[in-house]
Design an enzyme around this catalytic site. Structure first.
Site, PDB file in Angstrom:
ATOM      1  CG  HIS A 273      52.095  -8.342  45.193  1.00 47.00           C
ATOM      2  ND1 HIS A 273      52.902  -9.242  44.543  1.00 47.00           N
ATOM      3  CD2 HIS A 273      50.939  -8.993  45.443  1.00 47.00           C
ATOM      4  CE1 HIS A 273      52.252 -10.394  44.408  1.00 47.00           C
ATOM      5  NE2 HIS A 273      51.061 -10.270  44.936  1.00 47.00           N
TER       6      HIS A 273
ATOM      7  NE  ARG B 112      44.971 -10.097  40.291  1.00 50.47           N
ATOM      8  CZ  ARG B 112      45.580 -11.262  40.340  1.00 50.47           C
ATOM      9  NH1 ARG B 112      46.821 -11.365  39.918  1.00 50.47           N
ATOM     10  NH2 ARG B 112      44.966 -12.337  40.778  1.00 50.47           N
TER      11      ARG B 112
END
Ligand code: PNS
Length: 162
Positions: free
Chosen positions: A16, A90
């Site tokens: 993050h 991701r």
């Protein structure tokens, strides 16, 4: 341009943080928005999650705001003048869920764009749920989350080794 980076952030991870830093290079202002989600069993309270996020970005108040929201993301974004949602990708496996959210948000508010940013490769396997699981079994997490989060996880699970 104001962008909003929404999520559960239970807790914020190095992945993050990486996405937020990349977004800060692209947008004038970034709002990290923590969702109040009653259906999810959370480890950290909304207040704790916001505090942890703030502690990870010291001295960045001019370009970064930490907030929480309930209800629809588009409503919150509109109330903040944000027209871009930032989400990290991701792996390809993230795509289906993310595409569904992006298209749903656009269907609710046509101005709402979604910008997908790729995490650095070394963060591509990190998720908050994996971090919570490792910490609950007292495993090392110092390579997955920033130092204040390691400390906070230690307090939740006193025998955490990291
Ligand atoms: O970190 P997460 O849990 O993957 O984040 C999910 C989040 C907060 C982005 C998503 O659940 C959300 O935006 N919820 C708010 C409700 C909403 O707007 N739903 C419609 C779009 S899917």
């Amino acid at each position: 341009m104001i962008a909003i980076f929404p999520g559960s952030f239970d807790p914020i991870t190095n992945g993050h943080v990486d996405i937020a830093h990349r977004a800060l290079k692209l947008f004038d202002k970034l709002i990290i928005a923590v969702l109040h989600n009653r259906s999810k069993q959370a480890l950290f309270t909304i207040e704790e999650r916001q505090q942890l996020i703030r502690s990870v970005f010291p001295g960045m108040e001019s370009s970064l705001e930490v907030a929480s929201f309930q209800g629809l993301l588009v409503d919150f974004a509109r109330s903040k003048g944000a027209t871009v949602v930032v989400r990290g990708l991701r792996a390809i496996s993230d795509y289906e869920y993310e595409a569904q959210m992006a298209l749903t948000n656009r269907s609710l508010w046509d101005e709402m764009e979604t910008a997908f940013l790729m995490t650095a490769q070394q963060h591509s396997y990190i998720s908050s749920s994996i971090v919570r699981q490792i910490a609950s079994f007292h495993g090392r997490v110092d390579h997955l989350v920033p130092p204040p989060v390691v400390e906070a996880l230690r307090r939740k699970h006193p025998r955490t080794l990291a």
